[in-house]
Structures are given as structure tokens and as C-alpha cells.
Design an enzyme around this catalytic site. Structure first.
Site, PDB file in Angstrom:
ATOM      1  N   TYR A  53       0.843  -1.193   0.000  1.00 16.51           N
ATOM      2  CA  TYR A  53       0.000   0.000   0.000  1.00 16.51           C
ATOM      3  C   TYR A  53       0.880   1.246   0.000  1.00 16.51           C
ATOM      4  O   TYR A  53       1.574   1.531   0.971  1.00 16.51           O
ATOM      5  CB  TYR A  53      -0.918   0.031   1.221  1.00 16.51           C
ATOM      6  CG  TYR A  53      -1.982  -1.040   1.250  1.00 16.51           C
ATOM      7  CD1 TYR A  53      -2.270  -1.818   0.139  1.00 16.51           C
ATOM      8  CD2 TYR A  53      -2.722  -1.275   2.407  1.00 16.51           C
ATOM      9  CE1 TYR A  53      -3.234  -2.798   0.172  1.00 16.51           C
ATOM     10  CE2 TYR A  53      -3.701  -2.250   2.454  1.00 16.51           C
ATOM     11  CZ  TYR A  53      -3.951  -3.015   1.334  1.00 16.51           C
ATOM     12  OH  TYR A  53      -4.916  -3.990   1.374  1.00 16.51           O
ATOM     13  N   PRO A 206     -16.504  -3.748   1.414  1.00 19.96           N
ATOM     14  CA  PRO A 206     -17.945  -3.902   1.648  1.00 19.96           C
ATOM     15  C   PRO A 206     -18.770  -2.864   0.900  1.00 19.96           C
ATOM     16  O   PRO A 206     -19.977  -3.052   0.731  1.00 19.96           O
ATOM     17  CB  PRO A 206     -18.073  -3.728   3.165  1.00 19.96           C
ATOM     18  CG  PRO A 206     -16.874  -2.923   3.563  1.00 19.96           C
ATOM     19  CD  PRO A 206     -15.778  -3.374   2.643  1.00 19.96           C
ATOM     20  N   ALA A 208     -18.036  -2.147  -2.210  1.00 20.50           N
ATOM     21  CA  ALA A 208     -17.847  -2.503  -3.621  1.00 20.50           C
ATOM     22  C   ALA A 208     -17.047  -1.442  -4.370  1.00 20.50           C
ATOM     23  O   ALA A 208     -17.458  -0.950  -5.420  1.00 20.50           O
ATOM     24  CB  ALA A 208     -19.188  -2.749  -4.306  1.00 20.50           C
ATOM     25  N   LEU A 211     -19.045   1.697  -5.364  1.00 23.78           N
ATOM     26  CA  LEU A 211     -20.325   1.639  -6.059  1.00 23.78           C
ATOM     27  C   LEU A 211     -21.496   1.691  -5.080  1.00 23.78           C
ATOM     28  O   LEU A 211     -22.587   2.182  -5.417  1.00 23.78           O
ATOM     29  CB  LEU A 211     -20.424   0.364  -6.904  1.00 23.78           C
ATOM     30  CG  LEU A 211     -19.712   0.363  -8.258  1.00 23.78           C
ATOM     31  CD1 LEU A 211     -20.022  -0.921  -9.011  1.00 23.78           C
ATOM     32  CD2 LEU A 211     -20.116   1.573  -9.099  1.00 23.78           C
ATOM     33  N   GLY A 214     -23.520   5.221  -3.579  1.00 26.17           N
ATOM     34  CA  GLY A 214     -24.554   5.984  -4.263  1.00 26.17           C
ATOM     35  C   GLY A 214     -24.010   7.154  -5.059  1.00 26.17           C
ATOM     36  O   GLY A 214     -24.777   7.890  -5.687  1.00 26.17           O
TER      37      GLY A 214
END
Length: 342
Positions: A53, A206, A208, A211, A214
Site C-alpha cells: 500500500y 464492503p 464494492a 459503487l 450511491g
């Protein structure tokens, strides 16, 4: 708090993920430290990072700085396996690399031990006994407290458990798979397998990859951020965008934001120990914390099941692990000569 498998370690239902801390997301180290402190003050005691990372372990360095004076109160997880340079042996799951890279992670994290050391991705080129043997030595030396896997298929989790038992090695105590309303495939085999072996699960993405916030709508402008570099197919998948359009009114009827609905869904599953949140800004973190007490009733969960049936993925995630037997054409097709001879 929830038990992290059978390790005896207790962790918060939210785990603070740090992939967005550093050049790849938030380049302001001071701000990242403040975000980490805010999460700890709010009751999150679980922090997950990885050597890859940020360039050259930047995220680990930020975490190490933030945990000064607070290390004993935090369950610290990091990962090894991803490439850390051009040289071919600076990555993977060999003993050679693991025992080298753990020292680099300890230095960057400014600690003498890692609570959970995870293999970031399966390594088809390294025997699992080789990997478990190296990890076992790290546990016995006190540099690592528990070991885990990430993105592993159920069959490889089972194989690792068998090898550990037969060879007298430390066994994997956790698995870190992707899980969200849009990607529920782990409900079919991964979560039941982890439950069978008493493994904890910390699920990533969690939301996504954004996505399920909203912010990205069907017919709206194409996302212009780092996600379009990592997961372009995911962010523009018409099936997923259609599903989001069905979930938004469901969240509104429940009096929730889509973000809070998605996070509550992830931690509702009894097989999920902790859901990894990956805020880039303090505002992102504060919004996630606001929804941390949300619970979903059976009616809402049933309607989610109708939109995305249990155990199914709406579509693949670009960055999810793909086994070589699927990704390599040569393992899926006989050569032209072989086909001609047949």
C-alpha cells in the site's frame, strides 16, 4: 467486540483499512494520522495494512507513526506477497521473501511484533508447506502472533489446514476475502469453510470499491479517480449499476444512506468477523462511524436477497484473485499441435 476466530483476540466489527493512506489516496501524512487517531478514539481497535500500500511501504510507515504510544491497544494486521520491486524475488510467498520482508514491515510499523500477518494472495509457484513453515518460525520467534490468508479459494484454505495439521505447523487463523451486496459468492464456500476451521474473516470492499456509496449512478458521468485505473470494468458494469439503482430506493425506504445499508449488510452475516473500511478523508470516516450502529431487519435483508441472491456475484471484481487455471490460456486449452494430433 467480536472474537477473531479462535485466536482469543477480540476485534471491533469495523476494521480500519489503510490502502488509501499515502500517495495512492491521501498524500497528507498528518491528516492520515489524524484519521487513524479518530478511528481509535471511536472504538475501532483493528487496523489492517499491507507492504504494497503506497510506494515502498508508505501506508505502513503512516500507521507506524500513528500508533506511537497506542500500539498495545491495537490489533495490527499487515500483509506480504505483493511485488516490492523489479527484482523477481522481492515478492511472493517463499521463505526467502517472507523472512526478509517481515523485518521491513516491522521497521516501517515501528513495532516488534505483528498481531496478524497475512499472505496477500495465493502463490501458485510456492508450496504451501514452504510458506507455512516460514510463518511458523515467525510465530515461534514472537515477531508474529497469528497468521492468515487473503483472497484464497476454499480449496486452498482446506489444503493449508491439512498441511499444517500433518506437518505440525501453525495454521491459518483468518481469511480476508472481498464481500459486499454486489459480491456475495463467499457465502457459498469461503465463509462455511472458515467457520468449519474456526477462522476469523475480515472482509474487504464492503462498499464494492465505492459503487455502494450511491455516488456513481447509471447514466451519470464516468468516475474520474484511481478506481478507474484499478477496476474499470467493475465501475462501469451495467449489471452492477442496475443493481445499485434497485438498492438506492430500498435504502431510502429504510431511512438509510446506501453506504450505511451496505456496511450494515456486511457485518450482519454471522460468518463475518469484521468489515474493512477504507476512508480517504475525515469526512468519509465520520460518515462511516455515524452508521456503525445501524442494524437491518429481516424484511430489508429479504429484499436484498431478492435483488442479489445469496451466494452470487452480480459481476466479477477486476482486482479479485483469479486462479491460474482461469487466467492462463495455456492451462485452459491444449496447444494447436495437441489439438491437431487428437
Amino acid at each position: 467486540m467480536r472474537p477473531l476466530g479462535r485466536t482469543g483476540i477480540q476485534v471491533s466489527p469495523y476494521c480500519l483499512g489503510t490502502m488509501m493512506f499515502g500517495h495512492i489516496g491521501n498524500p497528507d501524512h498528518d491528516d492520515c494520522v489524524r484519521i487513524i487517531h479518530r478511528a481509535l478514539d471511536a472504538g475501532i481497535n483493528f487496523v489492517d495494512t499491507a507492504d504494497v500500500y503506497g510506494p515502498r511501504g508508505e501506508s505502513e510507515e503512516i500507521v507506524g507513526r500513528a500508533l506511537k504510544g497506542r500500539r498495545d491497544d491495537v490489533v495490527l494486521a499487515t500483509k506480504v506477497n505483493g511485488p516490492m520491486g523489479e527484482e523477481p524475488n522481492r515478492g511472493g510467498s517463499s521463505r526467502r521473501w517472507i523472512v526478509t520482508e517481515v523485518e521491513h514491515s516491522l521497521r516501517r510499523l515501528q513495532t516488534d511484533h505483528i498481531d496478524l500477518y497475512q499472505i496477500h494472495h495465493p502463490d501458485p509457484h510456492t508450496d504451501i508447506e514452504e510458506t507455512l513453515s516460514a510463518l511458523t518460525d515467525l510465530v515461534r520467534s514472537g515477531k508474529v502472533r497469528a497468521i492468515g490468508s487473503s483472497n484464497a479459494p476454499a480449496s486452498e484454505i482446506v489444503e493449508a489446514q491439512w498441511v499444517a495439521e500433518r506437518r505440525g505447523l501453525q495454521r491459518l487463523r483468518t481469511e480476508q476475502p472481498t464481500y459486499s451486496i454486489l459480491n456475495r459468492a463467499i457465502e457459498r464456500e469461503i465463509l462455511p469453510t472458515c467457520r468449519r476451521y474456526g477462522m476469523g474473516t475480515l472482509v474487504w470492499s464492503p462498499l464494492a470499491m465505492g459503487l455502494l456509496t450511491g455516488r456513481y449512478r447509471k447514466g451519470g458521468p464516468e468516475p474520474r479517480n484511481a478506481r478507474m485505473h484499478w477496476v474499470p470494468r467493475h465501475m462501469t458494469d451495467e449489471r452492477k449499476l442496475d443493481t445499485v439503482e434497485q438498492l438506492i430506493p430500498l435504502a431510502e425506504e429504510a431511512g438509510l444512506s446506501l453506504t450505511h445499508l451496505a456496511m450494515a449488510f456486511a457485518i450482519t452475516h454471522p460468518g463475518v468477523t469484521s468489515a474493512i473500511i477504507g476512508p480517504r478523508t475525515m469526512e468519509h470516516l465520520d460518515d462511516l462511524l455515524t452508521g456503525s450502529a445501524v442494524t437491518l431487519d429481516d424484511e430489508i435483508l429479504d429484499r436484498i436477497d431478492q435483488i442479489v441472491p445469496p451466494g452470487t456475484d452480480v459481476g466479477p471484481l477486476d482486482v479479485a484473485y483469479t486462479p491460474p487455471d482461469i487466467s492462463r490460456t495455456s492451462l485452459r486449452r491444449r496447444s494447436p499441435d495437441e489439438r491437431a494430433a487428437a
